[in-house]
Scaffold this motif. Structure first.
Motif, mmCIF file in Angstrom:
data_model
loop_
_atom_site.group_PDB
_atom_site.id
_atom_site.type_symbol
_atom_site.label_atom_id
_atom_site.label_comp_id
_atom_site.label_asym_id
_atom_site.label_seq_id
_atom_site.Cartn_x
_atom_site.Cartn_y
_atom_site.Cartn_z
ATOM 1 N N UNK A 266 0.819 -1.226 0.000
ATOM 2 C CA UNK A 266 0.000 0.000 0.000
ATOM 3 C C UNK A 266 0.846 1.267 0.000
ATOM 4 N N UNK A 267 2.104 1.139 0.467
ATOM 5 C CA UNK A 267 2.901 2.339 0.697
ATOM 6 C C UNK A 267 4.163 2.418 -0.147
ATOM 7 N N UNK A 268 4.377 1.424 -0.997
ATOM 8 C CA UNK A 268 5.546 1.467 -1.875
ATOM 9 C C UNK A 268 5.394 2.602 -2.880
ATOM 10 N N UNK A 269 6.458 3.378 -3.024
ATOM 11 C CA UNK A 269 6.406 4.556 -3.890
ATOM 12 C C UNK A 269 5.939 5.795 -3.160
ATOM 13 N N UNK A 270 5.447 5.627 -1.924
ATOM 14 C CA UNK A 270 4.983 6.770 -1.135
ATOM 15 C C UNK A 270 5.827 6.983 0.123
ATOM 16 N N UNK A 271 6.361 5.893 0.676
ATOM 17 C CA UNK A 271 7.202 5.965 1.862
ATOM 18 C C UNK A 271 8.555 5.324 1.560
ATOM 19 N N UNK A 272 9.582 5.753 2.269
ATOM 20 C CA UNK A 272 10.909 5.179 2.101
ATOM 21 C C UNK A 272 10.945 3.763 2.669
ATOM 22 N N UNK A 287 9.031 8.305 6.597
ATOM 23 C CA UNK A 287 9.475 9.467 5.822
ATOM 24 C C UNK A 287 8.374 10.501 5.657
ATOM 25 N N UNK A 288 7.148 10.132 5.979
ATOM 26 C CA UNK A 288 6.033 11.090 6.045
ATOM 27 C C UNK A 288 5.712 11.315 7.514
ATOM 28 N N UNK A 289 5.736 12.539 7.965
ATOM 29 C CA UNK A 289 5.626 12.845 9.392
ATOM 30 C C UNK A 289 4.301 12.428 10.019
ATOM 31 N N UNK A 290 3.295 12.164 9.209
ATOM 32 C CA UNK A 290 1.989 11.765 9.732
ATOM 33 C C UNK A 290 1.809 10.248 9.792
ATOM 34 N N UNK A 291 2.816 9.512 9.320
ATOM 35 C CA UNK A 291 2.695 8.056 9.225
ATOM 36 C C UNK A 291 3.766 7.376 10.077
ATOM 37 N N UNK A 292 3.333 6.473 10.935
ATOM 38 C CA UNK A 292 4.220 5.693 11.790
ATOM 39 C C UNK A 292 4.072 4.221 11.414
ATOM 40 N N UNK A 293 5.118 3.438 11.637
ATOM 41 C CA UNK A 293 5.051 2.009 11.328
ATOM 42 C C UNK A 293 5.644 1.216 12.487
ATOM 43 N N UNK A 294 5.017 0.087 12.809
ATOM 44 C CA UNK A 294 5.426 -0.740 13.946
ATOM 45 C C UNK A 294 5.272 -2.221 13.606
#
Length: 479
Positions: A266-272, A287-294
């Motif tokens: 879902x996030x390839x091309x949008x997040x590092x 790499x987007x300040x509004x998105x966190x990943x865990x």
């Protein structure tokens, strides 16, 4: 058609449950938080699926292992989410994500907008078809990742008690499922291409101990080869497994445990991306300040080893979830995630724990003919990793503390001679203003941190991890 939330969690596994719990503890308002999950049940403790769920007697079943019972906290049944004003959108897949517009589109056509997104999509089990082997959707070929997988595995297992089970893969899932299959009175053969089980973590000597123990319980090992094809009957069920070395294994059921792949599409091309996952900083922020990943999907800086890694383990998922919420809701008081890698497993009467990093030279200690033994890993003159089978609460705590402190080691022979006593002695020494301190009369040198309170805080954290892990093993052995 659409809804808006302040916080949206995408994913419904362990990380999602612990994230929701931390949000509530920190006072999230009713209606601000939403969880979108493809599974049809509220978040649960996934380790139960390869342990207690597969037991033939008194097996674990929901709602007994919803989050957060795995850390001795309250059980978050569906009612809990409702009482706390959390929207659970279950059985729903997110079709696309637009990071710039802060929206998610579900397969039902609904648009969900957010201020902060927590990606807890986890990973999927690798399929045989990705390696050129077609299972033709045979009913007796099983994977284990989600609750539906576990239900199918149990059904197949119960239908062929006394029959032959072939386990493909020698990692976590393969080892734990093989143990459960034996307990359920199946004849088990494990097949994997490596020269030993648990090749990513165990040394050959440690692996040999567990392989011999499994063999004593009736498990057969075929190493150094791979599955190439199946034989099928007229009902489309697998009857035999064909291997590259020419072997043919009769099979009433097959369990596949050949690894996982993070759900990042879902996030390839949008997040590092990095290390196969979403790259985040020490706040679990992408790499987007509004998105966190865990969880399994996140590649984060592991300070103690000095590099970015993806860690596929429940302990990391739980702690990263809490840290991400802290970073979102209280950023000024939240430092970087300082995690000590921790892995454990319990099969049959065995129970081991590992801390740190398994790089460098391994120094074994203890009685490999008995029940208590272990290893230290020494890299660039410092202890960086430790392993112990059959330890007590105090011993595991000492191991974690010693690994966190990364003491300098000058004499490997002395370390081997001291064995577990080295970790115990290091963990009992108070912080000292001296830069280096000789432990006893040996030539093993303990380098003290310049900022002693940092080291002391690390010891406390490490001890807490070890104490929980020991309790977790002794009190909830089926999970």
């Amino acid at each position: 058609m659409g809804r808006a939330f302040v916080y949206v969690i995408i994913g419904g596994g362990v990380a999602a449950g612990y994230t929701a719990h931390e949000f509530v503890k920190r006072g999230v308002s009713s209606g601000e938080l939403c969880i979108i999950s493809e599974e049809h049940v509220a978040p649960y403790e996934r380790p139960a699926l390869s342990k207690g769920y597969l037991l033939p007697e008194a097996p674990a079943r929901l709602p007994s292992f919803h989050c957060c019972v795995g850390s001795n906290e309250e059980r978050l049944a569906p009612k809990w989410y409702k009482e706390n004003g959390i929207e659970l959108i279950l059985g729903t897949r997110v079709k696309s994500a637009d990071i710039r517009r802060k929206t998610l589109l579900t397969v039902t056509g609904e648009t969900i907008s957010y201020k902060y997104l927590i990606v807890a999509t986890g990973a999927r089990a690798l399929k045989l078809e990705e390696f050129g082997v077609n299972a033709l959707d045979a009913a007796n070929v099983c994977y284990l990742r989600h609750l539906a997988d576990a239900d199918r595995l149990v059904e197949v297992m119960q239908s062929c008690s006394g029959g032959n089970a072939v386990v493909i893969g020698g990692g976590y899932i393969g080892m734990e499922c093989a143990a459960s299959l034996v307990i359920n009175k199946l004849n088990v053969t494990m097949v994997f291409p490596e020269a030993q089980c648990m090749a990513r973590l165990f040394t050959p000597k440690i692996a040999s101990y567990y392989e011999e123990f499994y063999q004593s319980r009736g498990v057969n090992f075929i190493k150094g080869t791979v599955l190439t094809s199946f034989d099928f009957n007229s009902d489309g069920k697998v009857t035999a497994v064909n291997l590259r070395d020419g072997s043919k294994l009769p099979a009433d059921m097959v369990v596949i445990g050949i690894g996982i792949r993070p759900n990042t599409s879902l996030f390839e091309g949008q997040l590092t991306m990095e290390k196969g996952g979403i790259k985040v900083n020490g706040k679990m922020q992408s790499s987007n300040s509004s998105v966190y990943a865990i969880g399994d999907v996140a590649a984060f800086p592991v300070k103690i080893v000095g590099e970015t890694r993806r860690l596929e383990h429940v302990d990391s998922a739980r702690k990263a979830a809490r840290h991400a919420v802290s970073a979102i809701m209280d950023p000024e008081k939240t430092g970087d995630f300082d995690y000590l890698p921790f892995f454990y497993s319990r099969v049959f009467t065995l129970s081991w724990q590992f801390y740190g990093d398994n790089t460098g030279e391994a120094i074994h200690f203890g009685d490999f003919t008995g029940h208590i033994f272990g290893a230290y890993w020494i890299n660039k003159g410092h202890l960086v990793g430790s392993f112990l089978e059959g330890g007590t609460k105090e011993q595991y705590e000492a191991l974690a503390q010693a690994t966190r402190l990364k003491p300098k080691i000058e004499d490997l022979g002395e370390l081997e001679s001291q064995g577990l006593e080295f970790a115990l002695s290091v963990s009992q020494k108070p912080p000292s203003p001296v830069t280096t301190e000789v432990v006893g009369c040996s030539s093993i040198v303990m380098e003290k941190a310049i900022y002693r309170w940092h080291a002391a805080a690390g010891v406390v954290v490490a001890a807490s991890v070890a104490a929980f892990a020991y309790w977790y093993g002794s009190r909830r052995r089926r999970w």
